[in-house]
Design an enzyme around this catalytic site. Structure first.
Site, short mmCIF file in Angstrom:
data_model
loop_
_atom_site.label_atom_id
_atom_site.label_comp_id
_atom_site.label_asym_id
_atom_site.label_seq_id
_atom_site.Cartn_x
_atom_site.Cartn_y
_atom_site.Cartn_z
N ASN A 1 0.91 -1.16 0.07
CA ASN A 1 -0.13 -0.05 -0.10
C ASN A 1 1.07 1.06 -0.12
OD1 ASN A 1 -1.80 2.06 0.54
ND2 ASN A 1 -2.12 1.40 2.78
N LYS B 1 0.07 4.10 -0.02
CA LYS B 1 -0.60 5.33 0.32
C LYS B 1 -0.58 6.55 -0.32
CE LYS B 1 0.34 3.39 5.00
NZ LYS B 1 0.47 3.51 6.33
N HIS C 1 -9.03 1.14 5.29
CA HIS C 1 -8.05 1.22 6.03
C HIS C 1 -8.02 2.35 7.30
CE1 HIS C 1 -3.67 2.36 6.87
NE2 HIS C 1 -3.50 1.45 6.19
N GLU D 1 -6.23 4.50 8.39
CA GLU D 1 -6.15 5.94 8.26
C GLU D 1 -7.50 6.65 7.54
OE1 GLU D 1 -2.60 5.53 5.83
OE2 GLU D 1 -1.34 4.96 7.72
N GLU E 1 -4.90 -5.22 11.02
CA GLU E 1 -4.02 -4.16 10.92
C GLU E 1 -4.06 -3.62 12.40
OE1 GLU E 1 -2.39 -3.23 6.86
OE2 GLU E 1 -3.80 -1.68 7.33
N GLY F 1 3.11 1.83 10.72
CA GLY F 1 3.84 3.01 10.64
C GLY F 1 4.65 3.21 12.04
N SER G 1 3.81 -2.37 10.06
CA SER G 1 5.24 -2.74 10.27
C SER G 1 6.02 -3.90 9.91
CB SER G 1 6.07 -2.14 11.69
OG SER G 1 5.36 -0.78 12.02
C1 PEP Z 1 -0.49 -0.04 6.29
O1 PEP Z 1 -0.60 1.27 6.17
O2 PEP Z 1 -1.32 -0.79 5.79
C2 PEP Z 1 0.75 -0.54 6.94
C3 PEP Z 1 0.64 -1.65 7.47
O3 PEP Z 1 1.66 0.42 7.16
P1 PEP Z 1 3.16 0.15 7.69
O4 PEP Z 1 3.77 -1.15 6.93
O5 PEP Z 1 4.04 1.31 7.18
O6 PEP Z 1 3.14 -0.26 9.14
#
Ligand code: PEP
Length: 251
Positions: free
Chosen positions: A11, A13, A97, A99, A169, A175, A215
């Site tokens: 992703n 973003k 998501h 976010e 997630e 992040g 992450s």
């Molecule tokens: C995501 O935004 O779906 C995500 C898992 O981000 P990151 O891998 O940067 O934690």
């Protein structure tokens, strides 16, 4: 217990111009050429979808969008519909998501509308769920996830395990550099599969992909993938660099 083929999804973003997207996607296509036993997908920003579609053509990498609107067309300035995504070459779309839930006020109800719109257009939804740090610390994780799954997927007609992907997630791991331990993730994934099993049938959901996100990096992917209910990863930051992402794909 899962029998699904792994899926490693990136992703991007709100990162990368069209030129940057083309360069990363072309490099990735070269790096993952010949990799078997898993599927690979990238979700660039809307503006890069067709550029990336062309860059990955013939590579086997799938294309996803990061969001959609539930209506097919109309006076919804700034929105993009499922048929538009299909015509841009998408086979998948990320929905709900954290976010989007946090910054754009998406709810399980809007997630549900979007999932149905995606399905009606033949797109595979990648539905994101996850608890916040506060919810985990106060023992609400399983309650929160139960609601997100049941409400977000309510009324969905599912006959094919490949037609839906769920991404767990934990919000506190996105992040932040903090990753759920593989056993923490496995515990949740088994729970997610059991709830999905109640909704869509136990046998069907054995083949449904439940991705872990938060992450994920080349150094922790193998341990996560060794868990029996983890069928892949949704990768944010570490998917922006083709070599790093290819390292995850080749775990
Ligand atoms: C995501 O935004 O779906 C995500 C898992 O981000 P990151 O891998 O940067 O934690």
């Amino acid at each position: 217990m899962s029998s699904a083929k792994p899926l490693i999804a990136g992703n991007w973003k709100m990162h990368k111009t069209c030129e940057e997207s083309a360069a990363t996607a072309s490099e990735l296509a070269k790096l993952v050429r010949g990799v078997s036993g898993r599927d690979v997908l990238i979700a660039p920003p809307f503006t890069s979808l067709t550029t990336v579609r062309d860059a990955i053509s013939g590579s086997g990498i799938a294309l996803a969008a990061q969001n959609l609107h539930w209506e097919t067309k109309g006076a919804f300035t700034g929105e993009i519909s499922a048929p538009m995504l299909v015509s841009a070459g998408c086979t998948h779309v990320i929905i709900g998501h954290s976010e989007r839930r946090l910054y754009f006020h998406e709810t399980d109800e809007t997630v549900n509308r979007k999932v149905k719109a995606a399905q009606a257009a033949g797109l595979i939804p990648i539905v994101c769920i996850g608890e916040t740090e506060e919810q985990r610390e106060t023992g609400k994780t399983f309650n929160v996830l139960d609601k997100q799954i049941r409400n977000g997927l309510e009324g969905l007609d599912l006959n094919d395990a490949d037609a839906l992907v769920i991404a767990y997630e934990p919000v506190w791991a996105i992040g932040t550099g903090k990753t759920a331990t593989s056993s923490q993730a496995q515990e949740v994934h088994a729970f997610v599969r059991s709830i999905a099993g109640e909704m869509f049938g136990k046998t069907l959901v054995q083949g449904m992909r439940i991705l872990y996100g938060g992450s994920v990096k080349p150094s922790n992917i193998a341990e996560l993938m060794a868990m029996e209910d983890i069928d892949g990863a949704l990768v944010g930051g570490a998917s922006l660099d083709a070599e790093t992402f290819a390292g995850i794909v080749k775990y």
